[in-house]
Design a protein around this motif. Structure first.
Motif, PDB file in Angstrom:
ATOM      1  N   THR A  86       0.818  -1.211   0.000  1.00 44.54           N
ATOM      2  CA  THR A  86       0.000   0.000   0.000  1.00 44.54           C
ATOM      3  C   THR A  86       0.854   1.264   0.000  1.00 44.54           C
ATOM      4  OG1 THR A  86      -0.201  -0.217   2.419  1.00 44.54           O
ATOM      5  CG2 THR A  86      -2.021  -1.057   1.073  1.00 44.54           C
ATOM      6  N   ALA A  87       1.937   1.254   0.752  1.00 38.70           N
ATOM      7  CA  ALA A  87       2.824   2.420   0.761  1.00 38.70           C
ATOM      8  C   ALA A  87       3.469   2.614  -0.605  1.00 38.70           C
ATOM      9  CB  ALA A  87       3.901   2.253   1.838  1.00 38.70           C
ATOM     10  N   ALA A  88       3.832   1.509  -1.268  1.00 38.55           N
ATOM     11  CA  ALA A  88       4.421   1.604  -2.602  1.00 38.55           C
ATOM     12  C   ALA A  88       3.411   2.130  -3.613  1.00 38.55           C
ATOM     13  CB  ALA A  88       4.945   0.239  -3.041  1.00 38.55           C
ATOM     14  N   LEU A  90       0.874   4.134  -2.978  1.00 43.31           N
ATOM     15  CA  LEU A  90       0.719   5.566  -2.706  1.00 43.31           C
ATOM     16  C   LEU A  90       1.911   6.350  -3.240  1.00 43.31           C
ATOM     17  CD1 LEU A  90      -0.716   7.946  -1.373  1.00 43.31           C
ATOM     18  CD2 LEU A  90       0.415   7.330   0.783  1.00 43.31           C
ATOM     19  N   SER A  91       3.099   5.844  -2.990  1.00 52.84           N
ATOM     20  CA  SER A  91       4.312   6.517  -3.446  1.00 52.84           C
ATOM     21  C   SER A  91       4.369   6.616  -4.970  1.00 52.84           C
ATOM     22  CB  SER A  91       5.544   5.763  -2.923  1.00 52.84           C
ATOM     23  OG  SER A  91       6.719   6.238  -3.528  1.00 52.84           O
ATOM     24  N   VAL A 144       1.761   3.797   6.584  1.00 52.95           N
ATOM     25  CA  VAL A 144       1.607   3.817   5.122  1.00 52.95           C
ATOM     26  C   VAL A 144       1.745   5.241   4.600  1.00 52.95           C
ATOM     27  CG1 VAL A 144      -0.021   3.436   3.239  1.00 52.95           C
ATOM     28  CG2 VAL A 144       0.185   1.741   5.070  1.00 52.95           C
ATOM     29  N   GLY A 148       4.688   6.487   2.168  1.00 55.25           N
ATOM     30  CA  GLY A 148       4.247   6.895   0.838  1.00 55.25           C
ATOM     31  C   GLY A 148       4.543   8.342   0.524  1.00 55.25           C
ATOM     32  N   SER A 151       8.630   8.878  -0.172  1.00 59.64           N
ATOM     33  CA  SER A 151       9.445   8.042  -1.075  1.00 59.64           C
ATOM     34  C   SER A 151       9.051   8.149  -2.541  1.00 59.64           C
ATOM     35  CB  SER A 151       9.361   6.580  -0.620  1.00 59.64           C
ATOM     36  OG  SER A 151       8.015   6.146  -0.581  1.00 59.64           O
ATOM     37  N   TRP A 152       8.295   9.190  -2.926  1.00 58.39           N
ATOM     38  CA  TRP A 152       7.842   9.314  -4.303  1.00 58.39           C
ATOM     39  C   TRP A 152       8.776  10.073  -5.245  1.00 58.39           C
ATOM     40  CZ3 TRP A 152       7.483  14.345  -5.798  1.00 58.39           C
ATOM     41  CH2 TRP A 152       7.322  15.311  -4.798  1.00 58.39           C
ATOM     42  N   ALA A 209       9.723  -0.010   0.837  1.00 53.88           N
ATOM     43  CA  ALA A 209       8.672   0.254   1.826  1.00 53.88           C
ATOM     44  C   ALA A 209       8.691  -0.784   2.943  1.00 53.88           C
ATOM     45  CB  ALA A 209       7.306   0.281   1.138  1.00 53.88           C
TER      46      ALA A 209
END
Length: 279
Positions: A86-88, A90-91, A144, A148, A151-152, A209
């Protein structure tokens, strides 16, 4: 641009091995917790002795409360993979949006987005994630969000460069001359070329993540109501697994993090080799 081809991916043995490991991890994370008895991890109902070494009764031994490390590992797999995925997502979503908008529209908007991207690139992502996890309410959603939102930038840079490359092609100029608007150019010309690279970046972002979540949990900034591999390392450190010489409390979660992160990296590198344009 090379299109994704399953046959080409299967030629990369390391990528196939990584995909197999991830399939097993996903199966364990989704199915295995359903088979765990409701009271097996309840510290008020556990009757086994604490700090038991691995043996026939408990393959990976027990922790400081007598709970099975194997069951804790299974329970923690779902949390670690969920946060990583999920964090990936979002990122990558933020990075893709910023990259396409800044690359396509240009002007003051692009300048402002690039300055914001540079700001996040200069500051250490992990430090920002720690600050956000400390300030915001403790919980899985906060972790998350913290990962997120920090790390974008790398995804944004890659997507922007690809957008600029595609929009310099003659077929995009012809589409504009024929009346194609911003939506047409982005949907029919930019996106098909950006998505394969984003897929590769997303795979690698999941690995990062998972490491970030494990680090936050190990520092005691994770969700206190959830079991994760990083949280197990935190509990092991907090309750003296090293003085107890309980290596079975430290090694399994650490090894699981390393293996899963390596698997995502191998898959990402294989995907990169498949979709990267020929030189």
């Amino acid at each position: 641009m090379k299109r994704f081809n399953t046959a080409r991916f299967l030629e990369h043995k390391a990528g196939v091995a990584g995909a197999a490991i991830l399939a097993v991890a996903a199966l364990v994370a989704v199915v295995a917790p359903l088979l765990i008895p409701a009271d097996a991890l309840d510290v008020t109902r556990v009757t086994d002795a604490p700090w038991q070494a691995p043996g026939a009764g408990h393959w990976l031994g027990t922790d400081h409360t007598g709970r099975s490390i194997a069951l804790l590992m299974v329970q923690g797999a779902g949390t670690s993979l969920f946060v990583g995925l999920t964090a990936a997502v979002l990122s990558v979503a933020i990075g893709m949006l910023v990259g396409i908008v800044s690359g396509h529209f240009g002007g003051l908007l692009a300048g402002a987005l690039l300055r914001i991207t540079d700001f996040f690139l200069v500051l250490p992502a992990l430090v920002l994630a720690i600050v956000l996890s400390t300030v915001l309410p403790r919980g899985l959603g906060t972790i998350v969000l913290a990962i997120g939102l920090t790390s974008w930038p790398s995804t944004a840079r890659v997507v922007r460069a690809q957008t600029l490359t595609i929009e310099a092609r003659p077929f995009v100029e012809r589409a504009r001359a024929l009346g194609g608007g911003h939506g047409h150019v982005i949907a029919w010309h930019v996106m098909p070329s950006v998505v394969p690279l984003v897929l590769v970046n997303a795979t690698l972002a999941v690995a990062s993540a998972i490491v970030a979540e494990s680090t936050l949990a190990f520092l005691g900034l994770g969700d206190p109501t959830r079991i994760s591999w990083g949280a197990l390392l935190h509990q092991a450190q907090l309750h003296g697994a090293v003085p107890q010489r309980a290596w079975w409390f430290l090694l399994p979660p650490g090894a699981a993090i390393v293996v899963v992160v390596l698997a995502f990296t191998l898959v990402g590198r294989a995907l990169e080799a498949v979709v990267t344009p020929e030189r």
